[in-house]
Each structure stands twice: as C-alpha cells, then as structure tokens.
Design an enzyme around this catalytic site. Structure first.
Site, mmCIF file in Angstrom:
data_model
loop_
_atom_site.group_PDB
_atom_site.id
_atom_site.type_symbol
_atom_site.label_atom_id
_atom_site.label_comp_id
_atom_site.label_asym_id
_atom_site.label_seq_id
_atom_site.Cartn_x
_atom_site.Cartn_y
_atom_site.Cartn_z
ATOM 1 N N SER A 43 -16.324 -31.172 -13.328
ATOM 2 C CA SER A 43 -17.267 -32.168 -12.832
ATOM 3 C C SER A 43 -16.878 -32.678 -11.446
ATOM 4 O O SER A 43 -15.735 -33.088 -11.223
ATOM 5 C CB SER A 43 -17.318 -33.341 -13.817
ATOM 6 O OG SER A 43 -17.838 -34.500 -13.207
ATOM 7 N N GLY A 44 -17.836 -32.681 -10.535
ATOM 8 C CA GLY A 44 -17.576 -33.239 -9.210
ATOM 9 C C GLY A 44 -17.259 -34.717 -9.267
ATOM 10 O O GLY A 44 -16.370 -35.201 -8.547
ATOM 11 N N LEU A 45 -17.954 -35.447 -10.132
ATOM 12 C CA LEU A 45 -17.678 -36.869 -10.297
ATOM 13 C C LEU A 45 -16.256 -37.082 -10.802
ATOM 14 O O LEU A 45 -15.514 -37.920 -10.283
ATOM 15 C CB LEU A 45 -18.680 -37.478 -11.278
ATOM 16 C CG LEU A 45 -18.386 -38.924 -11.732
ATOM 17 C CD1 LEU A 45 -18.395 -39.874 -10.548
ATOM 18 C CD2 LEU A 45 -19.383 -39.364 -12.800
ATOM 19 N N ASP A 55 -17.883 -39.903 -5.026
ATOM 20 C CA ASP A 55 -18.554 -38.633 -5.300
ATOM 21 C C ASP A 55 -19.571 -38.352 -4.202
ATOM 22 O O ASP A 55 -20.766 -38.197 -4.450
ATOM 23 C CB ASP A 55 -19.220 -38.697 -6.680
ATOM 24 C CG ASP A 55 -19.767 -37.340 -7.122
ATOM 25 O OD1 ASP A 55 -19.319 -36.317 -6.570
ATOM 26 O OD2 ASP A 55 -20.630 -37.326 -8.006
ATOM 27 N N ASP A 82 -18.917 -27.753 -10.859
ATOM 28 C CA ASP A 82 -19.970 -28.582 -10.281
ATOM 29 C C ASP A 82 -19.755 -28.535 -8.763
ATOM 30 O O ASP A 82 -18.982 -29.295 -8.202
ATOM 31 C CB ASP A 82 -19.832 -30.008 -10.816
ATOM 32 C CG ASP A 82 -20.827 -30.977 -10.198
ATOM 33 O OD1 ASP A 82 -21.701 -30.526 -9.434
ATOM 34 O OD2 ASP A 82 -20.700 -32.185 -10.461
ATOM 35 N N ASP A 84 -21.617 -29.264 -6.216
ATOM 36 C CA ASP A 84 -22.437 -30.135 -5.360
ATOM 37 C C ASP A 84 -23.510 -29.310 -4.650
ATOM 38 O O ASP A 84 -24.258 -28.612 -5.300
ATOM 39 C CB ASP A 84 -21.557 -30.900 -4.380
ATOM 40 C CG ASP A 84 -20.625 -31.885 -5.089
ATOM 41 O OD1 ASP A 84 -20.929 -32.236 -6.243
ATOM 42 O OD2 ASP A 84 -19.608 -32.277 -4.510
ATOM 43 N N GLU A 111 -26.648 -27.882 -6.324
ATOM 44 C CA GLU A 111 -27.850 -28.712 -6.460
ATOM 45 C C GLU A 111 -28.637 -28.734 -5.158
ATOM 46 O O GLU A 111 -28.070 -28.599 -4.069
ATOM 47 C CB GLU A 111 -27.461 -30.129 -6.884
ATOM 48 C CG GLU A 111 -26.514 -30.828 -5.939
ATOM 49 C CD GLU A 111 -25.872 -32.066 -6.547
ATOM 50 O OE1 GLU A 111 -26.323 -33.168 -6.202
ATOM 51 O OE2 GLU A 111 -24.923 -31.918 -7.347
ATOM 52 N N LYS A 117 -23.557 -34.802 -0.265
ATOM 53 C CA LYS A 117 -24.386 -35.305 -1.356
ATOM 54 C C LYS A 117 -23.948 -36.704 -1.769
ATOM 55 O O LYS A 117 -22.868 -37.191 -1.415
ATOM 56 C CB LYS A 117 -24.306 -34.362 -2.565
ATOM 57 C CG LYS A 117 -22.901 -34.103 -3.153
ATOM 58 C CD LYS A 117 -22.354 -35.199 -4.058
ATOM 59 C CE LYS A 117 -23.148 -35.470 -5.293
ATOM 60 N NZ LYS A 117 -22.689 -34.605 -6.420
ATOM 61 N N ASN A 119 -23.980 -39.046 -5.522
ATOM 62 C CA ASN A 119 -24.178 -38.906 -6.957
ATOM 63 C C ASN A 119 -25.614 -39.234 -7.338
ATOM 64 O O ASN A 119 -26.212 -40.192 -6.828
ATOM 65 C CB ASN A 119 -23.205 -39.826 -7.702
ATOM 66 C CG ASN A 119 -23.227 -39.573 -9.192
ATOM 67 O OD1 ASN A 119 -24.109 -40.041 -9.904
ATOM 68 N ND2 ASN A 119 -22.251 -38.811 -9.670
ATOM 69 N N SER A 120 -26.153 -38.452 -8.245
ATOM 70 C CA SER A 120 -27.572 -38.569 -8.614
ATOM 71 C C SER A 120 -27.935 -39.908 -9.215
ATOM 72 O O SER A 120 -29.107 -40.320 -9.182
ATOM 73 C CB SER A 120 -27.939 -37.455 -9.602
ATOM 74 O OG SER A 120 -27.737 -36.190 -9.024
ATOM 75 N N ARG A 156 -29.182 -26.199 -9.753
ATOM 76 C CA ARG A 156 -29.484 -27.521 -10.325
ATOM 77 C C ARG A 156 -30.658 -28.138 -9.581
ATOM 78 O O ARG A 156 -30.613 -28.319 -8.358
ATOM 79 C CB ARG A 156 -28.246 -28.405 -10.230
ATOM 80 C CG ARG A 156 -28.451 -29.850 -10.612
ATOM 81 C CD ARG A 156 -27.117 -30.513 -10.768
ATOM 82 N NE ARG A 156 -27.129 -31.931 -10.474
ATOM 83 C CZ ARG A 156 -26.078 -32.737 -10.588
ATOM 84 N NH1 ARG A 156 -24.923 -32.231 -10.995
ATOM 85 N NH2 ARG A 156 -26.163 -34.014 -10.293
ATOM 86 N N HIS A 187 -31.971 -31.779 -14.299
ATOM 87 C CA HIS A 187 -31.284 -33.060 -14.400
ATOM 88 C C HIS A 187 -32.303 -34.192 -14.523
ATOM 89 O O HIS A 187 -33.389 -34.129 -13.929
ATOM 90 C CB HIS A 187 -30.428 -33.274 -13.162
ATOM 91 C CG HIS A 187 -29.253 -34.168 -13.379
ATOM 92 N ND1 HIS A 187 -28.739 -34.478 -14.615
ATOM 93 C CD2 HIS A 187 -28.462 -34.842 -12.484
ATOM 94 C CE1 HIS A 187 -27.695 -35.265 -14.495
ATOM 95 N NE2 HIS A 187 -27.504 -35.519 -13.214
#
Length: 543
Positions: A43-45, A55, A82, A84, A111, A117, A119-120, A156, A187
């Site tokens: 996970s990038g986070l 992130d 992940d 990004d 993504e 980026k 975080n979403s 993504r 997502h």
C-alpha cells in the site's frame, strides 16, 4: 511452485473471489504470508505512513523499491504494488516496471490521477484525472517494458472518487483494458458499495475486477462473490492496527513507568527472532561457517569478595565494582563480545545475586569461602570447550592483548608481562619464570613457562615477568588441563589451590603453556590504590 508473477495472474483470473492483505515492510509481509493470504498489497498509504511522510509521493519511487526488496526477500507469495500514478510519465512507468521485475515484484497498480498524487480520501472530488489517452499510453509503455509475460499491470479508475459517475468509470475502464491492463481496480469512497456493484453489473466480467472496500467495509463478502469480483484488497489494516497497538503500549509504559502491565500482552523477543529467521541462520552457520578455529568461549573466575576493598564489596562482589561508570565484569564481557566471543561463563560465589550483567551464564561456587580458583574452575569445566579463555574476574587489559591471544596457535597460551616486577601490577603469587626471556624484536616468540610462584628468586633465577591471569586453552590443551586437574585432585590441599598450581602441574606433566609476552597495558584490582588507577586506565585506554 509457480513464479510470483504467475501466482498473481492466477489470483486475478481465478473463478472465485480472492483476497490479499496490505503490508508495508518485510516483517508485516512475512506475517501476511504466515496468516495464509495468497498475496500482498504494498500500500502506498502504508509505505508512506511507516516513514511518517504524506501519501503525496513524498516517498520517492526508489525508496519504495528499496522497501519492496525486503518484502520480496521475506516472502514467497506475490506482491502487487500500489504504484500511485506510476511516479511520472510513460518513461518513468517503463523504468518502474523494469525495476519491479528485478526485485521480484509480481505486479503494479497505477491510478489515473496526476503526479504527484494525493490520497483519494482527501478531497478526492477536487483532484483532476489524467486524460484517458495519456493514461493509456502509460499502460502500454509499462506492458512493452516488462520482460515477464505474467507481470501484471492493474489500472485503477478514480472516476467515482472524482465525482464523474458510472458512465465515465465504464469509459475509462474499457479504454484501459484495450490498452493492455490486466485488471481494473474500481475505487469508491462511499460507505455503501452501490457504485462498485453498479459498475460490476455493467462491466460484466470483461476483465478481472479488483476492489478496495475500505469505506464500505460492512458489506458482506458474499455480495462481492455474487458480483464476480476477482480480487479484494484489505488495503491498510496492518499499518492501522500497528499504530493503535504502539500508541497504547507507549501510553501505558509512560503512565506506569514500568513494563509490568504490558510485557505479557506484546510479542516476545523470541517471536521477533522467529520472524527474522534466526533459527535458519544458526542452521546455515553449521553448514557454511567453516572457521579455521573453533568457536571461542570464556570462563571468568569471579567467586571472591575482594576483602581488601572493604566497604566497596559489602553488598557486591569485586567484579561488580564500577570503573569509570561500568562494572569490571561488564567491561570484560563487552570486550569478549566485540571479538565475537559470545559464550561467556562467570563462576560466582560471594554475593552472586548481585551480578547483574546480561549476556553471560552464571555458575556458582557455593564453597567460595573455603576454596580457591581451581575449585571455581571445576564448577565450570563443562564450559571449557575446544577453544576457551580462562581469566581472573578483576582484570583490565588493552584490546590488542586479546587479539594477539586469539591470533596465536598454541594448545596452551599464557600471557606474561615482562616489565620489571616493581613496575608490573598483579598478584604476588603469579611471578613467572620462562625458558627464554622476552625478545621484543621477535614476533610470536616461542617461549614456555618453567614456573609460576610467589618466589622472586626461584632456583636462584631472575623472574621473567608476571602471569597476568589470562590463559587460553585450545585443541589438545583441553585434555592436558583435564589430566592436570585429575592429578591435583588427589592432593588433600586441592580445594585451596589456585591457577598457578594448575600451570605448574601442566609444566610437570610435559604440557608447559607457551608464553605470550607483553609489556604493561593491563592491571587488576586488589585494593583501593588499584581502583583509583583503574578509572584512568579504562578511560585512557578504552578498556
């Protein structure tokens, strides 16, 4: 077993719904595999969080790859990164894919947002998306760069996050599939799975569908199966649980100023060693670490009180008196461990309970008041191995003396200070007579002990020095010491005998120890004057 890339491809193409779990370093990755998961989500986070950075691509892609290498080395299941936005344009994407393949990573998810980026879940609706053609070019560049046909690129789609709706999500997903994406990750940040399920229905299994139900976590898993979801990612739960556990443990220790309340509720140090593979290393050492000499051990004779030090040894033995802030015994143990000598046995007696030094094995001479050094040595005979150093516990010496002792090849080797007796420190009964005087111009001179005693004119001879209390026993020397002790035990006075008696017995039976001459750079602690000098010795010579 299939390669990691093939394993990931099988997870994505499975007839059922598969699950992978987030990990963020080698340890968490190993835990994921041990738990039974078939794959890992890097996970990038989580990778950013464990470094306490945001992130927002603040963790560079090279730093990410460095962490991934540890994760891949620690596991045998596939890792999906992940990735990004691919950390830049199509060219960055090509280089990323090549580097991931080199590190044994099975796939990457990118993504369709702009680099760098965000975080979403942080104002996702305000985040612009990459235009479709540009993102398709990035996917194609990644596919062209891979050398393993089974390496997977997951596209993504952030259309729902950005508020674009189902039609845009479908348009982008189809374009990415045609560009070569091996799977689509859809997502959503809603607490209900409505957007995802609507997409799954319209998507109709055109390509594997991947989801991340972090927000809609209460949705029954059976719903995902019914909608033909290929892969479910539990995306950040190990890093979150680790944070909660660390915060709780730190707070409890800080509040109680004690470890008592937490020690039984956290992983043991032994569990850490297990996860690190310590047992495997020990087995590997048996196969591969074929050292020219046997593993060295040490036996420290430390049963006496040190009566001449009076009040300083009222509640502790002499070896626990601090010199320049560190107990003498601690100094000896540290010196041995610095040379890779980790098997250290201490023969204790007076106030043995006060010996508080980690990294040693304690054996007790319960008759310390009525016995001498040889009785203490007998208590630790099982610790005298193929290569063992026996020494007095009140000894301070320069490191080079130990280095030289380990470097010489002799079954029995005694360290003798050839300085004039009025200059040398040490026990009065350790005066040494040798078959040759110290020739300081000769390296590793072959001289042997003739006698160790308290007599300053033994047989009318001038002393050659003083034995400092260091004896190395190796190879055939171990059997010689055994024979010597057996012979001495027949003497009624054996219980009071000291190490000089053993040295003299070895000489008499034809096993005279070889001599390693030194000139100073050592001392022992017999009285208050010695203790005053010891602090300067320790600080000045890093003893």
């Amino acid at each position: 077993m299939n390669s990691k890339t093939t394993q990931l491809r099988h997870l994505l193409s499975s007839d059922g719904t598969e699950f992978i779990m987030e990990a963020h370093n080698g340890l968490s990755a190993r835990i994921v595999e041990e738990t039974g998961f078939k794959g890992i989500w890097a996970s990038g986070l989580a990778l950013s969080a464990q470094h306490a950075v945001r992130d927002n691509n603040e963790l560079s892609w090279t730093q990410v790859v460095d962490v991934l290498e540890f994760m891949a080395d620690a596991t045998s299941i596939p890792i999906l990164l992940d990735g990004d936005t691919g950390y830049g344009d199509f060219n960055n994407m090509r280089r990323l894919v090549r580097k991931l393949e080199q590190r044994g990573i099975a796939g990457v998810c990118i993504e369709d947002k702009l680099f760098p980026k965000t975080n979403s879940f942080i104002q996702g609706e305000r985040q612009p998306l990459e235009d479709v053609e540009t993102f398709c070019g990035k996917i194609q560049a990644g596919k062209d760069a891979q050398s393993d046909d089974d390496f997977c690129i997951v596209a993504r789609v952030e259309a729902f996050i950005a508020g674009w709706g189902l039609d845009e999500a479908l348009r982008r997903a189809e374009a990415y599939r045609e560009a070569g994406a091996d799977a689509i990750l859809m997502h959503s940040k809603l607490s209900r799975p409505d957007e995802i399920l609507a997409f799954a229905t319209e998507w109709a299994d055109r390509a594997p569908l991947v989801i991340v139900p972090t927000k809609y976590y209460s949705t029954p898993t059976e719903v995902f199966r019914q909608h033909r979801v290929s892969l479910v990612i539990w995306a950040n739960h190990l890093i979150r649980s680790a944070i909660s556990a660390m915060q709780d443990t730190a707070a409890r220790i800080q509040a109680s100023e004690s470890l008592v309340d937490v020690e039984g509720q956290i992983a043991t140090v032994a569990e850490i060693f297990r996860l690190q593979g310590a047992d495997e290393l020990l087995e590997a050492e048996k196969r591969y670490a074929r050292s020219a000499r046997a593993e060295t051990s040490a036996v420290i004779l430390a049963a006496s009180r040190g009566q001449a030090l009076r009040e300083l040894t009222r509640e502790r033995p002499k070896v626990m008196i601090p010199v320049a802030g560190k107990p003498v015994l601690r100094r000896l143990v540290d010196k041995f461990k610095a040379q890779g000598i980790n098997d250290v046995t201490v023969v204790a007696g007076y106030r043995s309970e006060a010996i508080d030094v980690q990294g040693v094995r304690i054996v007790e001479n319960g008759d310390w008041e009525e016995t001498g050094e040889l009785a203490s040595l007998v208590c630790a005979l099982d610790a005298v191995g193929p290569d063992t150093i026996v020494l007095y516990g009140d000894l301070l010496f320069r490191t080079y003396i130990l280095n030289n002792l380990l470097d010489w090849d002799a079954p029995l080797l005694a360290v003798v200070d050839s300085s004039p007796l009025d200059q040398a420190q040490g026990n009065t009964n350790d005066i040494a007579y040798c078959n040759a005087r110290d020739d300081r111009a000769m390296y590793q001179q072959r001289a042997f002990l003739d006698r160790v005693c308290a007599d300053r004119d033994w047989q009318g001879r001038e002393p050659d020095g003083r034995w400092i209390g260091l004896l190395r026993i190796s190879g055939d020397g171990r059997d010689a010491v055994g024979r010597g002790l057996d012979a001495l035990r027949a003497d009624p006075g054996f219980p009071r005998m000291g190490m000089p008696d053993l040295l003299n017995q070895l000489i008499e039976q034809g096993d005279a120890p070889q001599v390693q001459y030194i000139t100073g750079h050592w001392m022992d602690l017999n009285n208050h004057d010695d203790l005053q000098r010891a602090a300067g010795f320790a600080q000045g010579h890093r003893s």
